[in-house]
Design an enzyme around this catalytic site. Structure first.
Site, PDB file in Angstrom:
ATOM      1  N   GLY A  12      45.610  90.948  29.447  1.00  0.00           N
ATOM      2  CA  GLY A  12      46.532  90.764  28.342  1.00  0.00           C
ATOM      3  C   GLY A  12      46.452  89.327  27.860  1.00  0.00           C
ATOM      4  O   GLY A  12      45.478  88.617  28.128  1.00  0.00           O
ATOM      5  N   TYR A  13      47.477  88.857  27.173  1.00  0.00           N
ATOM      6  CA  TYR A  13      47.448  87.488  26.654  1.00  0.00           C
ATOM      7  C   TYR A  13      47.286  86.460  27.771  1.00  0.00           C
ATOM      8  O   TYR A  13      46.470  85.547  27.682  1.00  0.00           O
ATOM      9  CB  TYR A  13      48.727  87.194  25.863  1.00  0.00           C
ATOM     10  N   ASN A  37      40.220  94.530  34.687  1.00  0.00           N
ATOM     11  CA  ASN A  37      41.077  95.193  33.709  1.00  0.00           C
ATOM     12  C   ASN A  37      40.698  96.660  33.621  1.00  0.00           C
ATOM     13  O   ASN A  37      39.526  97.021  33.756  1.00  0.00           O
ATOM     14  CB  ASN A  37      40.924  94.539  32.327  1.00  0.00           C
ATOM     15  N   LYS A  38      41.673  97.528  33.379  1.00  0.00           N
ATOM     16  CA  LYS A  38      41.382  98.961  33.362  1.00  0.00           C
ATOM     17  C   LYS A  38      40.623  99.399  32.120  1.00  0.00           C
ATOM     18  O   LYS A  38      39.959 100.438  32.131  1.00  0.00           O
ATOM     19  CB  LYS A  38      42.668  99.771  33.509  1.00  0.00           C
ATOM     20  N   VAL A  81      43.850  98.543  39.025  1.00  0.00           N
ATOM     21  CA  VAL A  81      44.420  97.920  40.225  1.00  0.00           C
ATOM     22  C   VAL A  81      45.370  98.896  40.895  1.00  0.00           C
ATOM     23  O   VAL A  81      46.244  99.495  40.253  1.00  0.00           O
ATOM     24  CB  VAL A  81      45.163  96.618  39.853  1.00  0.00           C
ATOM     25  N   GLU A 170      59.974  95.097  13.764  1.00  0.00           N
ATOM     26  CA  GLU A 170      58.635  94.985  13.187  1.00  0.00           C
ATOM     27  C   GLU A 170      58.034  96.367  12.910  1.00  0.00           C
ATOM     28  O   GLU A 170      57.345  96.561  11.900  1.00  0.00           O
ATOM     29  CB  GLU A 170      57.729  94.174  14.115  1.00  0.00           C
ATOM     30  N   ALA A 319      54.051  86.605  23.736  1.00  0.00           N
ATOM     31  CA  ALA A 319      52.656  86.180  23.808  1.00  0.00           C
ATOM     32  C   ALA A 319      52.562  84.657  23.843  1.00  0.00           C
ATOM     33  O   ALA A 319      51.730  84.086  24.573  1.00  0.00           O
ATOM     34  CB  ALA A 319      51.892  86.728  22.604  1.00  0.00           C
ATOM     35  N   GLN A 320      53.409  83.989  23.084  1.00  0.00           N
ATOM     36  CA  GLN A 320      53.384  82.524  23.009  1.00  0.00           C
ATOM     37  C   GLN A 320      53.574  81.895  24.389  1.00  0.00           C
ATOM     38  O   GLN A 320      52.856  80.954  24.760  1.00  0.00           O
ATOM     39  CB  GLN A 320      54.487  82.049  22.052  1.00  0.00           C
ATOM     40  N   LYS A 379      53.189  84.271   9.671  1.00  0.00           N
ATOM     41  CA  LYS A 379      52.915  85.236  10.739  1.00  0.00           C
ATOM     42  C   LYS A 379      51.417  85.485  10.862  1.00  0.00           C
ATOM     43  O   LYS A 379      50.861  85.538  11.964  1.00  0.00           O
ATOM     44  CB  LYS A 379      53.639  86.554  10.445  1.00  0.00           C
TER      45      LYS A 379
END
Length: 405
Positions: A12-13, A37-38, A81, A170, A319-320, A379
């Site tokens: 992920g991020y 990662n899967k 995992v 969103e 995410a930030q 954005k």
């Protein structure tokens, strides 16, 4: 002497940025780096609401891992995992096991239904590329069937969204952009389409400035969204949802062809199942993102309880924050390998923007409030900045949103 083995769980991020930054921070002779990662791709979680509504193709949200990392420096293992064996420094995978000297847990989140009856069985959740794709296909199927299926009902065109946090708002913004196109494509009267949001709080977007949140609510209401605030989903059924207003004993049934739950997430279950001490499922890390009981294990992103000193709540799962944690961690791994003192993680917020479709948004960037088209443009800049950090200009040109400005 063999090189230390660094294993990163999750792309992920937090996991992807850790891999990319380690590649830059370390020399080839410093360590062997493996990313597990899967899927063979990394995806933009913050774009999934667009794919779910159908305003962008789901492939736009993802990128092959081998096209982002330098596979000569970072080995990629596609596997799932199963568990973490801290005593023997091994990770059990679906198709084998992998040993580590330093482990970085970045396994992300899972949808949290809070035990609401029928929600897991009868509602969709925006949690992956595949689930976003299913939502888009389901909505399109309901619209395509309306004028062709003799058993179709008006309620088939009702969409209920559970939650009015960032993900819910969103997604609503993308829906109000997408619905007119679907109505035109399938010859449906737009007045027959109903979009209902159910939120337990008395207002939308709890973390946001109240003025900006009200702007978002007013805009979405002007596009036909009905908000049921201070209202809770008590049950999801094949026909829709049963909701209850706060301080009321009466249940109201909302018949709907589509129910999408955006009301919450929780940390991946694997650390807790593997015997880690957790707080609400999250690994509570030290100031340098290390697991207190094992100096060789670190955690970043949604699975880490990282917080300001003495704070009762962790940083929100954004995410930030995951990206900043990854940058800090990569530096700290380098410090550890070189026998140097680690650096404490300090979150430096740069602002938050919530999109309301392609041309509308709200947000605060460097203490400045933005609404409308300027916020929507910002954005897209934020989205492209991440791509630039991850894969440079080529990735921005391939996957970015600059062409939408």
């Amino acid at each position: 002497m063999s090189k230390p083995k660094i294993v990163i769980l999750g792309a992920g991020y937090g996991g992807m940025m850790t891999a990319v930054r380690l590649e830059k921070e370390l020399k080839a002779e410093d360590a062997d780096i493996t990313l597990v990662n899967k899927h063979n791709y990394h995806y933009q979680t913050t774009w999934l609401h667009e794919a779910a509504a159908g305003t962008i193709h789901h492939d736009r949200t993802r990128m092959l891992i081998k096209n982002v990392i330098n596979t000569k420096r970072v080995k990629f293992v596609q596997d799932t995992v199963g568990s973490i064996d801290r005593e023997n420094k091994k990770v059990a995978l679906k198709n084998g096991e992998i040993e580590y000297d330093y482990l970085i847990v970045a396994l992300g989140f899972e949808s949290n239904t809070f035990g609401i009856k029928g929600l897991a069985e009868n509602a969709f959740a925006i949690r992956s590329v595949n689930t976003a794709r299913k939502i888009r296909e389901h909505i399109e199927y309901k619209f395509a069937s309306y004028n062709n299926d003799p058993d179709a009902k008006d309620s088939d065109l009702t969409i209920v969204v559970g939650g009015a946090g960032l993900s819910g708002i969103e997604f609503l913004g993308e829906l109000v952009d997408r619905i007119p196109d679907l109505c035109k494509e399938y010859d449906i009267d737009p007045n027959k389409v109903k979009i209902v949001d159910v939120e337990g709080m008395p207002f939308v977007l709890p973390p946001f400035d109240r003025e900006l949140a009200k702007y978002a609510q007013n805009y979405l209401e002007s596009k036909g969204v009905t908000f049921k605030l201070s209202t809770f989903i008590k049950e999801a059924t094949p026909e829709g949802v049963k909701v209850q207003k706060k301080d009321s004993e009466e249940l109201e049934e909302i018949q709907a062809g589509t129910v999408v739950w955006t009301g919450g997430v929780k940390a991946n279950h694997i650390p807790a199942d593997s015997g880690f001490e957790t707080n609400r499922g999250k690994i509570q890390v030290t100031e340098d993102l290390r697991y207190p009981e094992d100096d060789h294990i670190f955690a970043v992103g949604d699975v880490a309880w990282s917080s300001p000193k003495d704070a009762e709540r962790p940083y929100p799962p954004t995410a930030q924050i995951a990206i900043q944690e990854a940058e800090n961690l990569a530096k700290n791994i380098k410090h550890i390998l070189h026998g140097e003192k680690t650096e404490a993680f300090v979150y430096k917020p740069k602002g938050t923007v919530a999109s309301l479709g392609e041309k509308q948004a709200i947000g605060v960037v460097f203490d400045h409030k933005l609404t409308g088209k300027p916020a929507a443009a910002m954005k897209k800049v934020i989205d492209d900045r991440y791509l630039l950090m991850l894969g440079g200009v080529p990735l921005v040109l391939k996957k970015g949103k600059l062409n939408l400005l």
